[in-house]
Design an enzyme around this catalytic site. Structure first.
Site, mmCIF file in Angstrom:
data_model
loop_
_atom_site.group_PDB
_atom_site.id
_atom_site.type_symbol
_atom_site.label_atom_id
_atom_site.label_comp_id
_atom_site.label_asym_id
_atom_site.label_seq_id
_atom_site.Cartn_x
_atom_site.Cartn_y
_atom_site.Cartn_z
ATOM 1 N N HIS A 269 0.873 -1.187 0.000
ATOM 2 C CA HIS A 269 0.000 0.000 0.000
ATOM 3 C C HIS A 269 0.901 1.225 0.000
ATOM 4 O O HIS A 269 1.446 1.604 1.034
ATOM 5 C CB HIS A 269 -0.902 0.014 1.233
ATOM 6 C CG HIS A 269 -1.875 1.147 1.270
ATOM 7 N ND1 HIS A 269 -3.199 0.988 1.601
ATOM 8 C CD2 HIS A 269 -1.738 2.478 1.020
ATOM 9 C CE1 HIS A 269 -3.820 2.154 1.555
ATOM 10 N NE2 HIS A 269 -2.938 3.090 1.212
ATOM 11 N N HIS B 240 1.527 5.338 -1.887
ATOM 12 C CA HIS B 240 1.064 6.442 -2.729
ATOM 13 C C HIS B 240 2.265 7.053 -3.437
ATOM 14 O O HIS B 240 3.185 7.553 -2.774
ATOM 15 C CB HIS B 240 0.362 7.499 -1.877
ATOM 16 C CG HIS B 240 -0.881 7.009 -1.210
ATOM 17 N ND1 HIS B 240 -2.121 7.101 -1.804
ATOM 18 C CD2 HIS B 240 -1.063 6.394 -0.008
ATOM 19 C CE1 HIS B 240 -3.029 6.576 -0.984
ATOM 20 N NE2 HIS B 240 -2.416 6.143 0.108
ATOM 21 N N LYS C 283 -9.502 -0.444 -5.351
ATOM 22 C CA LYS C 283 -9.494 0.223 -4.047
ATOM 23 C C LYS C 283 -10.801 0.970 -3.828
ATOM 24 O O LYS C 283 -11.249 1.739 -4.673
ATOM 25 C CB LYS C 283 -8.321 1.210 -3.986
ATOM 26 C CG LYS C 283 -8.230 1.993 -2.679
ATOM 27 C CD LYS C 283 -7.894 1.095 -1.502
ATOM 28 C CE LYS C 283 -7.876 1.886 -0.184
ATOM 29 N NZ LYS C 283 -6.717 2.776 -0.078
ATOM 30 N N HIS D 204 -10.613 0.875 2.251
ATOM 31 C CA HIS D 204 -10.332 1.886 3.273
ATOM 32 C C HIS D 204 -11.445 1.745 4.294
ATOM 33 O O HIS D 204 -12.587 2.133 4.047
ATOM 34 C CB HIS D 204 -10.301 3.283 2.660
ATOM 35 C CG HIS D 204 -9.953 4.349 3.666
ATOM 36 N ND1 HIS D 204 -8.840 5.145 3.546
ATOM 37 C CD2 HIS D 204 -10.569 4.740 4.814
ATOM 38 C CE1 HIS D 204 -8.783 5.977 4.578
ATOM 39 N NE2 HIS D 204 -9.822 5.743 5.348
ATOM 40 N N HIS E 106 -4.741 -0.585 6.311
ATOM 41 C CA HIS E 106 -4.206 0.241 7.405
ATOM 42 C C HIS E 106 -5.069 0.197 8.666
ATOM 43 O O HIS E 106 -5.596 1.214 9.131
ATOM 44 C CB HIS E 106 -3.966 1.677 6.954
ATOM 45 C CG HIS E 106 -5.024 2.270 6.066
ATOM 46 N ND1 HIS E 106 -6.369 2.287 6.375
ATOM 47 C CD2 HIS E 106 -4.922 2.894 4.871
ATOM 48 C CE1 HIS E 106 -7.034 2.884 5.419
ATOM 49 N NE2 HIS E 106 -6.180 3.260 4.488
ATOM 50 N N ASP F 25 1.073 2.631 3.538
ATOM 51 C CA ASP F 25 0.266 3.840 3.334
ATOM 52 C C ASP F 25 1.160 5.068 3.370
ATOM 53 O O ASP F 25 0.758 6.136 3.849
ATOM 54 C CB ASP F 25 -0.851 3.944 4.381
ATOM 55 C CG ASP F 25 -1.900 4.998 4.016
ATOM 56 O OD1 ASP F 25 -1.962 5.393 2.833
ATOM 57 O OD2 ASP F 25 -2.640 5.429 4.916
#
Length: 346
Positions: free
Chosen positions: A13, A15, A96, A133, A173, A243
């Site tokens: 995970h 970004h 996602k 999420h 997360h 994350d």
């Protein structure tokens, strides 16, 4: 133990942003010891179809071709069962789901899951992963806020698993003991990612400190203890998803009466030493290999043949975390900036 070797570290995970910021942060995946990145799709505009995902992957490979990028689609009304089948054929790994408005670039997020059941059925048939999420939007009338939004989401996780028992689902997360217990109670097709910073922070660490502020927020000491306990136990369905979420320093450090600071903690540039440092601190260093590689690779079916594991060697040696990282006019401040870790990449 003065040295430890980790085979094929994988971050499930991360970004990597877009544009100039992506040029800064994408090389930090390998800098931090990792060669597999499960890439989030919450760009502007979000990555909602196969062509967009493949174009984004091409951009990332142009920045650093030595990382394996697993691409994802953003769950949205445009996504159809036919698009799922197309994505699977193109090597897209997952989808996602962001509840509307709960985190960065989630304004296009979902409001109800039932409308997506045909998409989830196609994902189950194609063996793609649904990444959740796990929060519901804050709602004062229902007494929902950032501190209990994850716990309030868990019935949705249970319902999705009951409706699609063969669909691989990852609760992303996790931050609460309730989330840990929920995942443990469900079947082998449900797993959970845990970040580095949630193994370190509690609510007191982000209240008033914008650089520790992320979504979902860190919770209570007992919740952090539950995350540490499950890592120490070596449960096979819990693994690292950092994350790692970079934001420009000015967007992290400044809030206004009409706009809060950006939500996100950035750990990629030193992620593997950080994981060794944290697991060592609570007696779980022996499970480092499982947590940062084996468990996630097994669940995502990305295990490597013997001899191709790309080992990374760590040494018990002090590492000073950089205060900031910059490229041209782009600057980010990492988690634990200026602090010292006990482990370094050898």
């Amino acid at each position: 133990m003065e040295e430890i070797t980790v085979n094929a570290p994988a971050d499930f995970h991360v970004h990597l942003r877009q544009g100039e910021l992506s040029k800064l942060v994408t090389p930090h995946v390998r800098k931090g010891g990792f060669t597999l990145a499960y890439v989030m799709p919450n760009l502007k505009p979000p990555v909602t179809n196969t062509e967009m995902a493949l174009a984004y992957k091409k951009e990332l490979e142009a920045i650093d071709p030595d990382v394996e990028y697993l691409m994802t689609l953003y769950l949205s009304p445009e996504l159809t069962p036919d698009e799922i089948r197309k994505a699977k054929a193109a090597g897209i790994a997952g989808v996602k789901s962001y509840p509307r408005g709960v985190t960065t670039n989630s304004d296009s997020g979902i409001e109800s899951y039932e409308v997506y059941y045909p998409v989830f059925k196609a994902m189950e048939e194609e063996d793609m992963v649904l990444n959740l999420h796990g929060e519901i939007p804050s709602d004062a009338s229902s007494n929902i806020c950032v501190l209990n939004a994850e716990v309030a989401f868990l019935p949705h996780l249970r319902a999705l698993h009951a409706a699609f028992p063969r669909l691989r689902i990852v609760l992303e997360h996790a931050t609460t003991r309730a989330a840990v217990e929920a995942v443990k109670s469900l079947g082998d097709t449900v797993a959970c990612s845990i970040t580095a910073h949630h193994l370190d922070l509690t609510v007191d660490d982000w209240a008033g400190q914008s650089f520790n502020f992320c979504k979902p927020v860190a919770k209570y000491p007992d919740d952090r203890l539950a995350l540490r306990e499950i890592v120490k136990q070596g449960h096979p369905r819990f693994f690292l998803g950092s994350d790692s979420a970079p934001h420009l320093i000015q967007s992290k450090s400044v809030a206004t009466p009409s706009s809060g600071c950006a939500a996100g903690v950035y750990t990629s540039p030193f992620l593997l030493p950080l994981m060794a440092h944290l697991l060592d601190s609570f007696g779980a260093l022996s499970n480092l290999q499982a947590f940062v590689s084996s468990n996630g690779r097994r669940f995502y079916k990305r295990e490597l043949p013997v001899g191709e594991e790309k080992p990374v060697r760590l040494r018990r040696q002090a590492l000073q975390v950089e205060e900031s990282l910059s490229l041209n006019d782009q600057s980010v401040a990492p988690f634990m900036a200026g602090k010292q870790l006990d482990w370094s990449i050898a």
